[in-house]
Scaffold this active site. Structure first.
Site: not given
Ligand SMILES: *[C@@H]1O[C@H](CO)[C@@H](O)[C@H](O)[C@H]1NC(C)=O
Ligand SMILES: *[C@@H]1O[C@H](CO)[C@@H](O)[C@H](O)[C@H]1NC(C)=O
Ligand SMILES: *[C@@H]1O[C@H](CO)[C@@H](O)[C@H](O)[C@H]1NC(C)=O
Ligand SMILES: *[C@@H]1O[C@H](CO)[C@@H](O)[C@H](O)[C@H]1NC(C)=O
Ligand SMILES: *[C@@H]1O[C@H](CO)[C@@H](O)[C@H](O)[C@H]1NC(C)=O
Ligand SMILES: *[C@@H]1O[C@H](CO)[C@@H](O)[C@H](O)[C@H]1NC(C)=O
Ligand SMILES: *[C@@H]1O[C@H](CO)[C@@H](O)[C@H](O)[C@H]1NC(C)=O
Ligand SMILES: *[C@@H]1O[C@H](CO)[C@@H](O)[C@H](O)[C@H]1NC(C)=O
Ligand SMILES: *[C@@H]1O[C@H](CO)[C@@H](O)[C@H](O)[C@H]1NC(C)=O
Ligand SMILES: *[C@@H]1O[C@H](CO)[C@@H](O)[C@H](O)[C@H]1NC(C)=O
Ligand SMILES: *[C@@H]1O[C@H](CO)[C@@H](O)[C@H](O)[C@H]1NC(C)=O
Ligand SMILES: *[C@@H]1O[C@H](CO)[C@@H](O)[C@H](O)[C@H]1NC(C)=O
Length: 751
Positions: A429, A431-432, A548
């Protein structure tokens, strides 16, 4: 085992039955604007935007006259005499067109006809149609307008009718040529050199017409006489909505024709656009709820016999029964038992068995022993992983805090492997920097999102446990729910509820986002996010700082409700301390400058980040953009400086700015700039922000005097480059960890 199988089969059948009934329920999807609109005229079906008057047609160009004095009735384009054969939602339309002729006998010209066609809005498709002329003394021209004047034509000659061959249109008896792109009108003129005197009586007439490529095949007998009186040829037209490109059209959300679950496609004629249902959907994209999910399970039966097919919005999935491996797809690997024993008993084996029973017994013993050792090793590894991953810590923590909400489920490795089809690429779904998120389907058909961190980074483990602990305590409708985790793997896995509609970042900044977010939607998302943060800061027994907050961490569900996610960096603040010292962590552009300098974390750092989110929603611009001049690169500073100069209108997103809501936008802008004050004490609390936003949502919209809005258009030049609606500058984000401090940069494609 047998019992389980049959249960599986029953479940499968129930699902199939459900799927079939679902299809029956959606089979009657309308293709017309409303039920009183005429859906057919004779043999022609009339889908919206076409219609027979009133609100049934989207504009006068899409009006259809249905003449019932013919049997069956005939459909005509607008009020013209152009008969329609067929209307297709893929942007094409087939009509009947005539041709020109020019005839002679021994005493000279006998009769002739010049055909012309004039279309108001639609185009003649240049690849689907051709111009053809027939004759032995023939020079034919097709001319008209395609923005400017055009003329083209061809020449067909022959001395002897025996030179001519069937099916060939290369200039002997028959010639063909293509027509230019973008043609809206044409007329066909025919001339001859010798009045056909040399070729009479075999060829008394010349003919010329425009027709679909494959409709006419030349035959030598057509030279002698062609039954042209009632001869009409089909021609394919391209239709489009409006005259603007998708990008411009999207700005006017009211008149934008592409509805839910559809995408907009620019016309190749550079005038107008058409809409198309997303892959996996079908129906009429021009109607609200016109695009309906295709039930692939019924239409394609894509799964292997033993697998269960599950229809999803826009797609489908196949689930193999327990113990089976594979993706379940007929086209894929199907479903199979991992070590299915297919060996056939042969005479040799019989003999071998007979001789070596004892030997085999020993062998079996050894194999069994090895297997048991292996199993022990595996379970030991799992235990070690569990310990390393803080499973013990987690259990302790969980046992200390009871009564928050239902137990966080501990999933097994196998369950999650199955759910993600072995972490198949197709299930990714997102990517980080922190890891990969997969889509998973649990055994009970629940869809979940599974986060797997980057392997071999021990610091991730702490973050994961942290996130589990934070989320475990929270139950808020605007915070993504943690369903459980798996600690048996080297890297722990987190299991969340699946949020269907992607990130707010995607909806605001990506070119391929389905629809621009309306201002009302943006304000509601902001309010919901503020409420979630306010809840985290104050309502929970131990306050939580998210650390964040950014667009990429705000997810949207089907109804565009906000769901705050990614608590990997979040901190719990014990109630006796108002601030704590930490390593600076966050995303550049959203990061509280005071926190950056002092490393002292308070909940006002979240307020700052939220202020930046508000600015993004107001302006549609990216947080950091290197295409802006230096002093304007960081959105928060640029925004505040424009506010000071009272030039706010320069930067507000023209996609949402209207003279009705400008007042409201200004109020939100003022709130946003208070959130990013340098001194923390001057920033409002999240509770105040949420309260104020909720109040603004209810605020009546005063029309703003027109004069104040003037001058805005000339000033966009700067902002344009970093907002997403102008040109196709694709964005890429990049994870960056500085040596001591963890700050992520999300960059506008800096190349
Ligand atoms: C359908 O359209 C017709 C003609 O525009 C209108 O008179 C009628 O009220 C509409 N009906 C519904 C249910 O919207
Ligand atoms: C549909 O076409 C008719 C005839 O041209 C026109 O009067 C009517 O306004 C059109 N409908 C719309 C919504 O424009
Ligand atoms: C229908 O077609 C007939 C025959 O061509 C014509 O006389 C009549 O005027 C047409 N009716 C309408 C409503 O256009
Ligand atoms: C040629 O055609 C005209 C008009 O159709 C007719 O009057 C004439 O008789 C024809 N001549 C010959 C030689 O057939
Ligand atoms: C077409 O026929 C008309 C008379 O019917 C005549 O005046 C004209 O010259 C003819 N055109 C050509 C190109 O032969
Ligand atoms: C055909 O179209 C051209 C260009 O529009 C025009 O100049 C010419 O007069 C037309 N010819 C006839 C016979 O209508
Ligand atoms: C063709 O016929 C036209 C009249 O129909 C006449 O003016 C012209 O001279 C003829 N040309 C030839 C080559 O016979
Ligand atoms: C050409 O189009 C006409 C009208 O649609 C149709 O009747 C005819 O069968 C077509 N011919 C060929 C060869 O496709
Ligand atoms: C012409 O028709 C073809 C086939 O339907 C289509 O792919 C193409 O985009 C059309 N051309 C234009 C300019 O729209
Ligand atoms: C299987 O693949 C072929 C070719 O890739 C495709 O034509 C076919 O439609 C597929 N069948 C299913 C059930 O997906
Ligand atoms: C599919 O979409 C419908 C309506 O948009 C929604 O109610 C449903 O929850 C969605 N299902 C999934 C699995 O996303
Ligand atoms: C299902 O998959 C297995 C293994 O790939 C294959 O042997 C079997 O033929 C498949 N059955 C169907 C109905 O496709």
């Amino acid at each position: 085992m047998g019992l389980i199988r049959s249960v599986v089969l029953i479940v499968q059948q129930v699902i199939l039955l459900n799927a079939i009934s679902a299809v029956k329920a959606t089979a009657a999807v309308a293709y017309q604007a409303n039920s009183s609109c005429q859906s057919r005229c004779g043999e022609v079906s009339i889908p919206y935007p076409f219609g027979t008057g009133g609100d049934c047609n989207v504009s006068k160009h899409f009006f259809i006259t249905c003449n019932t004095s013919f049997t069956p009735s005939k459909a005509f384009l607008t009020t013209s005499s152009i008969e329609i054969l067929d209307i297709s939602l893929n942007g094409q339309l087939r009509i009947l067109a005539d041709g020109s002729y020019d005839c002679y006998n021994n005493s000279g010209a006998t009769r002739n006809f010049t055909y012309w066609l004039q279309l108001g809005k639609f185009f003649i498709n240049n690849t689907r149609n051709k111009f053809t002329a027939i004759g032995c003394d023939t020079y034919a021209r097709v001319e008209g307008f395609s923005g400017q004047r055009y003329a083209t034509g061809c020449l067909s000659l022959c001395n002897n009718i025996n030179d001519v061959s069937n099916g060939s249109c290369s200039g002997i008896g028959c010639c063909q040529t293509s027509i230019p792109k973008g043609v809206k009108s044409y007329n066909i003129t025919i001339e001859s050199y010798e009045n056909h005197t040399d070729v009479l009586p075999e060829n008394p007439c010349s003919y010329a017409f425009v027709a679909e490529n494959d409709n006419y095949t030349f035959s030598t007998s057509d030279l002698r006489g062609f039954d042209f009186k009632d001869k009409l040829f089909p021609v394919t037209l391209d239709w489009t909505i409006g005259k603007t490109s998708c990008k411009e059209a999207k700005m006017d959300t009211k008149s934008f024709a592409c509805k839910k679950n559809s995408k907009c496609i620019d016309s190749e004629h550079n005038s107008g656009y058409i809409c198309k249902c997303f892959e996996g959907y079908e129906g009429n994209p021009y109607l609200p709820n016109g695009c309906q999910d295709i039930n692939e399970c019924v239409t394609m039966s894509p799964c292997n016999g033993t697998a269960t097919c599950i229809n999803l919005n826009g797609t489908y999935d196949c689930l193999c029964p327990p113990d089976y491996k594979g993706d379940g797809k007929k086209n894929g690997t199907g479903c199979s038992l991992p070590n299915k024993d297919q060996s056939k008993r042969s005479l040799l084996i019989d003999v071998a068995l007979g001789i070596g029973v004892g030997f085999l017994g020993i062998l079996l013993g050894i194999v069994l022993l090895c297997w048991m050792l292996k199993q022990r090793q595996i379970s030991k590894l799992k235990r070690v992983n569990f310990q390393q991953n803080g499973g013990i810590l987690l259990r302790e923590q969980l046992s200390k805090r009871q009564g928050y909400r239902e137990e966080v489920k501990l999933f097994t490795v196998e369950e999650l492997e199955k759910a993600t089809n072995n972490y198949h690429e197709s299930r990714i779904l997102g990517q980080g920097g922190q890891g990969t998120v997969y889509k998973g389907i649990l055994a009970d058909n629940r869809i979940v999102a599974i986060k797997k961190s980057i392997i071999g980074d021990p610091s991730q483990v702490e973050r994961f446990i942290n996130e589990i602990m934070v989320l475990y305590q929270i139950n808020h409708r605007n915070v993504v729910k943690l369903l459980g985790c798996c600690l048996e793997t080297q890297v722990p896995l987190l299991v969340y509820e699946y949020i269907t509609n992607g990130t707010l970042f995607h909806h605001l900044h990506d070119d391929d986002a389905a629809l621009d977010l309306l201002w009302e939607t943006r304000l509601r998302i902001a309010t919901e996010t503020a409420e979630a943060l306010s809840y985290l800061h104050s309502a929970v027994s131990i306050p939580i700082i998210h650390r964040d907050i950014k667009l990429a961490n705000i997810l949207l569900d089907n109804n565009y409700n906000a769901k705050v996610s990614d608590f990997g960096a979040s901190r719990l603040i014990p109630s006796d301390e108002a601030q704590i010292t930490t390593i600076v962590q966050g995303t550049f552009g959203y990061l509280d400058p005071e926190y950056m300098h002092t490393s002292l974390l308070t909940e006002k750092s979240d307020v700052y980040s939220f202020g930046v989110v508000l600015m993004e929603l107001l302006t549609g611009q990216k947080v950091v953009c290197f295409k802006r001049p230096e002093e304007k690169r960081v959105l928060a500073m640029y925004f505040v400086s424009l506010m000071k100069e009272d030039n706010l209108l320069d930067i507000l997103d023209p996609r949402v700015l209207t003279d009705k809501n400008v007042e409201q936008l200004k109020e939100v802008a003022a709130l946003a700039s208070r959130c990013v004050r340098m001194k923390r004490e001057e920033r409002p609390t999240m509770k105040e922000v949420a309260h104020e936003l909720a109040g603004l949502q209810a605020m009546p919209k005063h029309p703003w005097s027109k004069s104040k809005l003037q001058g805005e258009e000339s000033e966009y030049l700067l902002g344009d480059m970093c907002s997403t609606y102008t040109d196709g500058a694709t964005s890429s984000s990049m994870g960056y960890d500085s040596i001591n401090n963890k700050i992520t940069f999300e960059l506008e494609g800096a190349r």
